[in-house]
Design an enzyme around this catalytic site. Sequence first.
Site, PDB file in Angstrom:
ATOM      1  N   ASN A 150     -39.546 -67.614  16.065  1.00 18.04           N
ATOM      2  CA  ASN A 150     -40.516 -68.556  15.703  1.00 18.04           C
ATOM      3  C   ASN A 150     -41.585 -68.583  16.646  1.00 18.04           C
ATOM      4  O   ASN A 150     -42.913 -68.815  16.253  1.00 18.04           O
ATOM      5  CB  ASN A 150     -40.086 -69.895  15.167  1.00 18.04           C
ATOM      6  CG  ASN A 150     -39.653 -70.809  16.002  1.00 18.04           C
ATOM      7  OD1 ASN A 150     -38.771 -70.427  17.001  1.00 18.04           O
ATOM      8  ND2 ASN A 150     -39.860 -71.903  15.851  1.00 18.04           N
ATOM      9  N   GLU A 248     -29.920 -75.288  21.358  1.00 18.78           N
ATOM     10  CA  GLU A 248     -31.168 -76.120  20.900  1.00 18.78           C
ATOM     11  C   GLU A 248     -31.176 -75.541  19.475  1.00 18.78           C
ATOM     12  O   GLU A 248     -31.482 -74.173  19.356  1.00 18.78           O
ATOM     13  CB  GLU A 248     -32.428 -75.427  21.714  1.00 18.78           C
ATOM     14  CG  GLU A 248     -32.500 -75.781  23.086  1.00 18.78           C
ATOM     15  CD  GLU A 248     -32.735 -77.254  23.479  1.00 18.78           C
ATOM     16  OE1 GLU A 248     -32.991 -78.031  22.560  1.00 18.78           O
ATOM     17  OE2 GLU A 248     -32.409 -77.565  24.595  1.00 18.78           O
ATOM     18  N   CYS A 282     -39.461 -75.800  15.101  1.00 17.34           N
ATOM     19  CA  CYS A 282     -38.337 -76.652  15.011  1.00 17.34           C
ATOM     20  C   CYS A 282     -38.661 -78.144  14.995  1.00 17.34           C
ATOM     21  O   CYS A 282     -37.955 -78.936  14.637  1.00 17.34           O
ATOM     22  CB  CYS A 282     -37.148 -76.263  16.119  1.00 17.34           C
ATOM     23  SG  CYS A 282     -38.012 -76.325  17.559  1.00 17.34           S
ATOM     24  N   GLU A 460     -32.926 -79.155  27.995  1.00 17.96           N
ATOM     25  CA  GLU A 460     -33.477 -78.268  28.601  1.00 17.96           C
ATOM     26  C   GLU A 460     -34.634 -79.175  29.132  1.00 17.96           C
ATOM     27  O   GLU A 460     -34.890 -80.310  28.883  1.00 17.96           O
ATOM     28  CB  GLU A 460     -33.552 -77.069  28.380  1.00 17.96           C
ATOM     29  CG  GLU A 460     -32.471 -76.242  27.860  1.00 17.96           C
ATOM     30  CD  GLU A 460     -32.442 -74.712  27.360  1.00 17.96           C
ATOM     31  OE1 GLU A 460     -33.826 -74.178  27.147  1.00 17.96           O
ATOM     32  OE2 GLU A 460     -31.336 -74.205  27.183  1.00 17.96           O
TER      33      GLU A 460
HETATM   34  P1  NAD Z   1     -30.729 -67.313  14.412  1.00 17.29           P
HETATM   35  O1  NAD Z   1     -29.943 -68.420  14.896  1.00 17.29           O
HETATM   36  O2  NAD Z   1     -30.724 -66.355  13.357  1.00 17.29           O
HETATM   37  O3  NAD Z   1     -31.249 -66.273  15.812  1.00 17.29           O
HETATM   38  C1  NAD Z   1     -31.607 -66.889  16.951  1.00 17.29           C
HETATM   39  C2  NAD Z   1     -31.149 -65.845  18.113  1.00 17.29           C
HETATM   40  O4  NAD Z   1     -29.775 -65.716  17.851  1.00 17.29           O
HETATM   41  C3  NAD Z   1     -31.759 -64.226  17.767  1.00 17.29           C
HETATM   42  O5  NAD Z   1     -31.908 -63.693  18.892  1.00 17.29           O
HETATM   43  C4  NAD Z   1     -30.459 -63.678  17.103  1.00 17.29           C
HETATM   44  O6  NAD Z   1     -30.454 -62.321  17.160  1.00 17.29           O
HETATM   45  C5  NAD Z   1     -29.225 -64.424  17.990  1.00 17.29           C
HETATM   46  N1  NAD Z   1     -28.029 -64.414  17.214  1.00 17.29           N
HETATM   47  C6  NAD Z   1     -27.650 -64.457  16.005  1.00 17.29           C
HETATM   48  N2  NAD Z   1     -26.402 -64.437  15.899  1.00 17.29           N
HETATM   49  C7  NAD Z   1     -25.759 -64.372  17.050  1.00 17.29           C
HETATM   50  C8  NAD Z   1     -24.533 -64.274  17.779  1.00 17.29           C
HETATM   51  N3  NAD Z   1     -23.522 -64.378  16.742  1.00 17.29           N
HETATM   52  N4  NAD Z   1     -24.141 -64.273  18.697  1.00 17.29           N
HETATM   53  C9  NAD Z   1     -25.493 -64.216  19.633  1.00 17.29           C
HETATM   54  N5  NAD Z   1     -26.816 -64.509  19.196  1.00 17.29           N
HETATM   55  C10 NAD Z   1     -26.725 -64.257  17.957  1.00 17.29           C
HETATM   56  O7  NAD Z   1     -32.107 -68.240  14.550  1.00 17.29           O
HETATM   57  P2  NAD Z   1     -33.521 -67.750  14.209  1.00 17.29           P
HETATM   58  O8  NAD Z   1     -33.732 -67.664  12.529  1.00 17.29           O
HETATM   59  O9  NAD Z   1     -34.091 -66.544  14.882  1.00 17.29           O
HETATM   60  O10 NAD Z   1     -34.430 -69.036  14.295  1.00 17.29           O
HETATM   61  C11 NAD Z   1     -34.711 -70.036  13.504  1.00 17.29           C
HETATM   62  C12 NAD Z   1     -33.970 -71.293  13.992  1.00 17.29           C
HETATM   63  O11 NAD Z   1     -34.159 -71.656  15.301  1.00 17.29           O
HETATM   64  C13 NAD Z   1     -34.249 -72.720  13.134  1.00 17.29           C
HETATM   65  O12 NAD Z   1     -32.966 -73.157  12.669  1.00 17.29           O
HETATM   66  C14 NAD Z   1     -34.925 -73.521  13.957  1.00 17.29           C
HETATM   67  O13 NAD Z   1     -34.864 -74.836  13.931  1.00 17.29           O
HETATM   68  C15 NAD Z   1     -34.333 -73.077  15.553  1.00 17.29           C
HETATM   69  N6  NAD Z   1     -34.957 -73.431  16.707  1.00 17.29           N
HETATM   70  C16 NAD Z   1     -34.768 -74.318  17.286  1.00 17.29           C
HETATM   71  C17 NAD Z   1     -35.335 -74.777  18.469  1.00 17.29           C
HETATM   72  C18 NAD Z   1     -35.173 -75.917  19.468  1.00 17.29           C
HETATM   73  O14 NAD Z   1     -35.553 -76.103  20.274  1.00 17.29           O
HETATM   74  N7  NAD Z   1     -34.095 -76.743  18.982  1.00 17.29           N
HETATM   75  C19 NAD Z   1     -36.641 -74.226  18.555  1.00 17.29           C
HETATM   76  C20 NAD Z   1     -36.993 -73.190  17.827  1.00 17.29           C
HETATM   77  C21 NAD Z   1     -36.108 -72.749  16.702  1.00 17.29           C
END
Ligand code: NAD
Length: 481
Positions: A150, A248, A282, A460
């Site tokens: 995002n 996060e 997020c 963080e």
């Molecule tokens: P996602 O969990 O699908 O993927 C995030 C990252 O994790 C990607 O690089 C993906 O390739 C990797 N990943 C996926 N499965 C994995 C595994 N089994 N092992 C290791 N890595 C793995 O999330 P997304 O769809 O890319 O992002 C959207 C989500 O992120 C939303 O839920 C949003 O709320 C959250 N988000 C949270 C914050 C925060 O600071 N809390 C900030 C931004 C986004």
Amino acid sequence: MRIPNLIDGRITNPIGDKWLDVYAPASGHVYASLAESDSEDVEAAVVAAEKAFPGWSNTTIAERSAILMKIAAAIESNLDLLAEAESKDNGKPITLAMKVDIPRAAENFRFFAHAITQFSSESHESIGLQTINYTLRQSVGIVGCISPWNLPLYLFTWKIAPALAAGNCVIAKPSEITPVTANILGKLCLEAGLPKGVLNIINGSGAYAGQAIISHPKIKAISFTGGTKTGAQIAATAAPLFKKLSLELGGKNPNIIFADCDYDKMLKTTLRSSFSNQGQICLCGSRIFVERSIYNQFKTDLVKAVKSLKVGNPSDSSTDIGALVSLAHKDKVKSYIDLASQEGGAVLCGGESVSVPDLERGYYLSPCVIEVKSNSCRLNQEEIFGPVVTLMPFDSEEEALNLANEVPYGLSASIWTNHLKRSMRMSEKLQSGIVWVNTWMQRDLRTPFGGMKDSGVGREGGLEALRFFTEAKNICINYSE
Ligand code: NAD
């Protein structure tokens, strides 16, 4: 365009020679292929990081800081290139990438370049026992940084800047959906003098490349930002390996509006907090609770303002809402909008696919406001992560607090009121890692950042990040004869 890996200072194709398609959300076309890495590539990165670690962890603070400052400057001097790449890769308006994403990526490096010079440890004198304890805060070693799609470069740098500042070698994986700016950054880091092997960028899907990073026994800490389900999977893999973990995760943030607020400022900010980056932040306030006495007025004004937002080509500077990041994500968001009628809700505006001239296959959706009947519906309990907000009235401070807290998530909350004591009472009781009063997403990088409940584990930001990326060691010296 091919996007390989960066291992040991070299641009490296994946050992298995597998590649993934990367789509431009604005047009719906494939425009790049990305390395689909696996455990062999991660192993090569670990070997490089192991080699680089003794040198980097013993590099003086002044030198490390100077290199990070050079990286910040390089990001700034490549603002146009990076912003265009980010907008193309993610679908976000170019204006947002120029004003927010890329400047913040530079700021992350500059902030941690300074912060590391101020990072100190404690000493404890045991009076009367001729003993002194002091704490060493040492680099962890090799750390893994995994980021989502995002805010691609913004969040990628939010992790690697403190990890590098604290003397670690990094294996980083950007989202496979938006990998382009991380790839550019890798080159800028080398040009800025970051020694080879200190930052290794492994591309590919979560299932292969991500899983290989989190399960590698020599990667001692994982900083992850992404979805809550992925976070749980990562914790399940990493916990038995005793890795340090910072998670996060997702959010379902309340935006609580009292009648005594500064109405115009609130309305303007609420439009941003609901729909910036197509609602894919997020921290977006996705559940709006409004005091009943101004509910109807607010509803009319919000819907009017939302209808005036321009959905269009992300590279057009007049666009407010660009494309959603992928077709799969657009379909997911749409499926929630379709739930509204089943759950007794009413769509007040938006929620429709938009056809943008010459970009008919792009993933566009008009911003959507839904009035819901109850906080327990799926629309109010599950993270949608798109241009969708829900509205509900409330009658008392207590009711607003309960509505805000009755959700599995706890990332951020906003309160709009000019009643000081009420804002303080609410802030104390809200179950979220961040509370904004009369503002939204105003970030001071010194503050702790993270969520409660299903929104994450750990903090963080500022010195919290430097603490996460170091091991504290206690040295106890008795100096009696
Ligand atoms: P996602 O969990 O699908 O993927 C995030 C990252 O994790 C990607 O690089 C993906 O390739 C990797 N990943 C996926 N499965 C994995 C595994 N089994 N092992 C290791 N890595 C793995 O999330 P997304 O769809 O890319 O992002 C959207 C989500 O992120 C939303 O839920 C949003 O709320 C959250 N988000 C949270 C914050 C925060 O600071 N809390 C900030 C931004 C986004």
